[in-house]
Design a protein around this motif. Sequence first.
Motif, PDB file in Angstrom:
ATOM      1  N   ILE A 194      16.431  13.154  -8.707  1.00  0.00           N
ATOM      2  CA  ILE A 194      15.280  12.372  -9.156  1.00  0.00           C
ATOM      3  C   ILE A 194      14.238  12.261  -8.051  1.00  0.00           C
ATOM      4  CG2 ILE A 194      14.546  10.041  -9.829  1.00  0.00           C
ATOM      5  CD1 ILE A 194      17.233   9.896 -11.397  1.00  0.00           C
ATOM      6  N   VAL A 195      14.674  12.048  -6.824  1.00  0.00           N
ATOM      7  CA  VAL A 195      13.754  11.985  -5.688  1.00  0.00           C
ATOM      8  C   VAL A 195      13.016  13.321  -5.551  1.00  0.00           C
ATOM      9  CG1 VAL A 195      13.633  11.849  -3.161  1.00  0.00           C
ATOM     10  CG2 VAL A 195      14.944  10.144  -4.459  1.00  0.00           C
ATOM     11  N   GLU A 196      13.752  14.418  -5.664  1.00  0.00           N
ATOM     12  CA  GLU A 196      13.137  15.750  -5.606  1.00  0.00           C
ATOM     13  C   GLU A 196      12.079  15.889  -6.708  1.00  0.00           C
ATOM     14  OE1 GLU A 196      14.445  20.458  -6.105  1.00  0.00           O
ATOM     15  OE2 GLU A 196      15.970  18.894  -6.282  1.00  0.00           O
ATOM     16  N   PHE A 197      12.424  15.445  -7.911  1.00  0.00           N
ATOM     17  CA  PHE A 197      11.489  15.519  -9.038  1.00  0.00           C
ATOM     18  C   PHE A 197      10.242  14.674  -8.778  1.00  0.00           C
ATOM     19  CE2 PHE A 197       9.651  13.917 -12.931  1.00  0.00           C
ATOM     20  CZ  PHE A 197       9.521  15.060 -13.699  1.00  0.00           C
ATOM     21  N   MET A 198      10.422  13.416  -8.361  1.00  0.00           N
ATOM     22  CA  MET A 198       9.279  12.525  -8.158  1.00  0.00           C
ATOM     23  C   MET A 198       8.374  13.028  -7.039  1.00  0.00           C
ATOM     24  SD  MET A 198      10.589   8.625  -8.965  1.00  0.00           S
ATOM     25  CE  MET A 198      11.665   8.492  -7.570  1.00  0.00           C
ATOM     26  N   GLU A 199       8.945  13.569  -5.971  1.00  0.00           N
ATOM     27  CA  GLU A 199       8.129  14.102  -4.881  1.00  0.00           C
ATOM     28  C   GLU A 199       7.279  15.274  -5.366  1.00  0.00           C
ATOM     29  OE1 GLU A 199      11.182  14.786  -1.926  1.00  0.00           O
ATOM     30  OE2 GLU A 199      10.731  12.872  -0.931  1.00  0.00           O
ATOM     31  N   HIS A 200       7.895  16.175  -6.118  1.00  0.00           N
ATOM     32  CA  HIS A 200       7.134  17.323  -6.621  1.00  0.00           C
ATOM     33  C   HIS A 200       6.121  16.885  -7.680  1.00  0.00           C
ATOM     34  CE1 HIS A 200       6.244  21.529  -7.243  1.00  0.00           C
ATOM     35  NE2 HIS A 200       6.079  21.192  -8.513  1.00  0.00           N
TER      36      HIS A 200
ATOM     37  N   GLU B 114       0.847  -1.180   0.000  1.00  0.00           N
ATOM     38  CA  GLU B 114       0.000   0.000   0.000  1.00  0.00           C
ATOM     39  C   GLU B 114       0.887   1.237   0.000  1.00  0.00           C
ATOM     40  OE1 GLU B 114      -3.356   1.871   2.851  1.00  0.00           O
ATOM     41  OE2 GLU B 114      -3.390  -0.299   2.548  1.00  0.00           O
ATOM     42  N   SER B 115       0.571   2.206  -0.880  1.00  0.00           N
ATOM     43  CA  SER B 115       1.513   3.299  -1.092  1.00  0.00           C
ATOM     44  C   SER B 115       1.148   4.613  -0.424  1.00  0.00           C
ATOM     45  CB  SER B 115       1.697   3.533  -2.587  1.00  0.00           C
ATOM     46  OG  SER B 115       0.475   3.945  -3.165  1.00  0.00           O
TER      47      SER B 115
ATOM     48  N   ASP C 235      14.995   8.338   1.393  1.00  0.00           N
ATOM     49  CA  ASP C 235      13.621   8.007   1.763  1.00  0.00           C
ATOM     50  C   ASP C 235      12.673   8.788   0.862  1.00  0.00           C
ATOM     51  OD1 ASP C 235      13.883   6.203   3.958  1.00  0.00           O
ATOM     52  OD2 ASP C 235      14.518   7.881   5.217  1.00  0.00           O
ATOM     53  N   ILE C 236      11.635   8.104   0.398  1.00  0.00           N
ATOM     54  CA  ILE C 236      10.627   8.753  -0.436  1.00  0.00           C
ATOM     55  C   ILE C 236       9.304   8.040  -0.218  1.00  0.00           C
ATOM     56  CG2 ILE C 236      11.306   7.322  -2.426  1.00  0.00           C
ATOM     57  CD1 ILE C 236      10.455   9.653  -4.263  1.00  0.00           C
ATOM     58  N   ALA C 237       8.219   8.798  -0.266  1.00  0.00           N
ATOM     59  CA  ALA C 237       6.894   8.192  -0.168  1.00  0.00           C
ATOM     60  C   ALA C 237       6.720   7.236  -1.341  1.00  0.00           C
ATOM     61  CB  ALA C 237       5.815   9.272  -0.199  1.00  0.00           C
ATOM     62  N   LEU C 238       6.234   6.053  -1.053  1.00  0.00           N
ATOM     63  CA  LEU C 238       6.042   5.061  -2.108  1.00  0.00           C
ATOM     64  C   LEU C 238       5.136   5.594  -3.211  1.00  0.00           C
ATOM     65  CD1 LEU C 238       6.598   2.247  -3.218  1.00  0.00           C
ATOM     66  CD2 LEU C 238       4.696   1.405  -1.830  1.00  0.00           C
ATOM     67  N   ALA C 239       4.121   6.367  -2.835  1.00  0.00           N
ATOM     68  CA  ALA C 239       3.214   6.936  -3.836  1.00  0.00           C
ATOM     69  C   ALA C 239       3.973   7.817  -4.832  1.00  0.00           C
ATOM     70  CB  ALA C 239       2.108   7.731  -3.153  1.00  0.00           C
ATOM     71  N   ALA C 240       4.973   8.546  -4.373  1.00  0.00           N
ATOM     72  CA  ALA C 240       5.792   9.375  -5.264  1.00  0.00           C
ATOM     73  C   ALA C 240       6.775   8.513  -6.045  1.00  0.00           C
ATOM     74  CB  ALA C 240       6.542  10.439  -4.464  1.00  0.00           C
ATOM     75  N   ALA C 241       7.388   7.537  -5.369  1.00  0.00           N
ATOM     76  CA  ALA C 241       8.374   6.666  -6.018  1.00  0.00           C
ATOM     77  C   ALA C 241       7.758   5.824  -7.124  1.00  0.00           C
ATOM     78  CB  ALA C 241       9.041   5.763  -4.983  1.00  0.00           C
ATOM     79  N   GLU C 242       6.454   5.571  -7.022  1.00  0.00           N
ATOM     80  CA  GLU C 242       5.780   4.783  -8.056  1.00  0.00           C
ATOM     81  C   GLU C 242       5.651   5.532  -9.375  1.00  0.00           C
ATOM     82  OE1 GLU C 242       2.252   3.557  -5.928  1.00  0.00           O
ATOM     83  OE2 GLU C 242       3.148   1.599  -5.493  1.00  0.00           O
ATOM     84  N   GLY C 243       6.123   6.773  -9.415  1.00  0.00           N
ATOM     85  CA  GLY C 243       6.257   7.484 -10.682  1.00  0.00           C
ATOM     86  C   GLY C 243       7.329   6.862 -11.554  1.00  0.00           C
ATOM     87  N   SER C 244       8.110   5.967 -10.956  1.00  0.00           N
ATOM     88  CA  SER C 244       9.140   5.209 -11.672  1.00  0.00           C
ATOM     89  C   SER C 244       8.615   3.801 -11.942  1.00  0.00           C
ATOM     90  CB  SER C 244      10.416   5.127 -10.830  1.00  0.00           C
ATOM     91  OG  SER C 244      11.257   4.078 -11.275  1.00  0.00           O
TER      92      SER C 244
END
Length: 166
Positions: free
Chosen positions: A56-62, A2-3, A19-28
């Motif tokens: 990349i983490v900064e990009f995916m979070e935004h 669950e993300s 560390d990154i929220a899975l919901a954001a990381a799932e952009g990959s």
Amino acid sequence: MESENTTVKLQSQDGKLFDIALAAAEGSELVRNITEDDDTEVVEIGRVNSACLERIVEFMEHNKTEPMKTIESPLEGDSFDTALKQKWFRDFINEDSVTTEMLFELMEAANYMGIPSLLQLTSLKLTFMLHKKTPDEVREFFNLRKMTKEEEAKARKEHKWIFEDE
């Protein structure tokens, strides 16, 4: 997995963890494929160094909170700033914060990790960096040597479409 409130750690090739929220990381697509069927807590991103992965983490979070709009073709306007309307994404990839080397690293990582919006952004930036450059300037940009007369003749024969406008 669950993300919504779950986080995941992305590990760069040089071992740094992000560390990154899975919901954001799932952009990959890469991260999504690795985490969809199990409780993976650390995803190794073996082909991406820590400086690049940090961006990349900064990009995916935004991108999770303000998704980048698709860049339509033909492009609107004749500059990067007019073709890309969203200020955060323009600022993210500008020359002050991203060197040419980092641009290529981001482009390669976006392709490897399956992040279409980042690949589109880096490709657009490169397009405008090369826009209106002469063949000699493009060759210098990519650090390519000038072809010999024989190589050029062969290229003209094998790739006629490249030379149609001359």
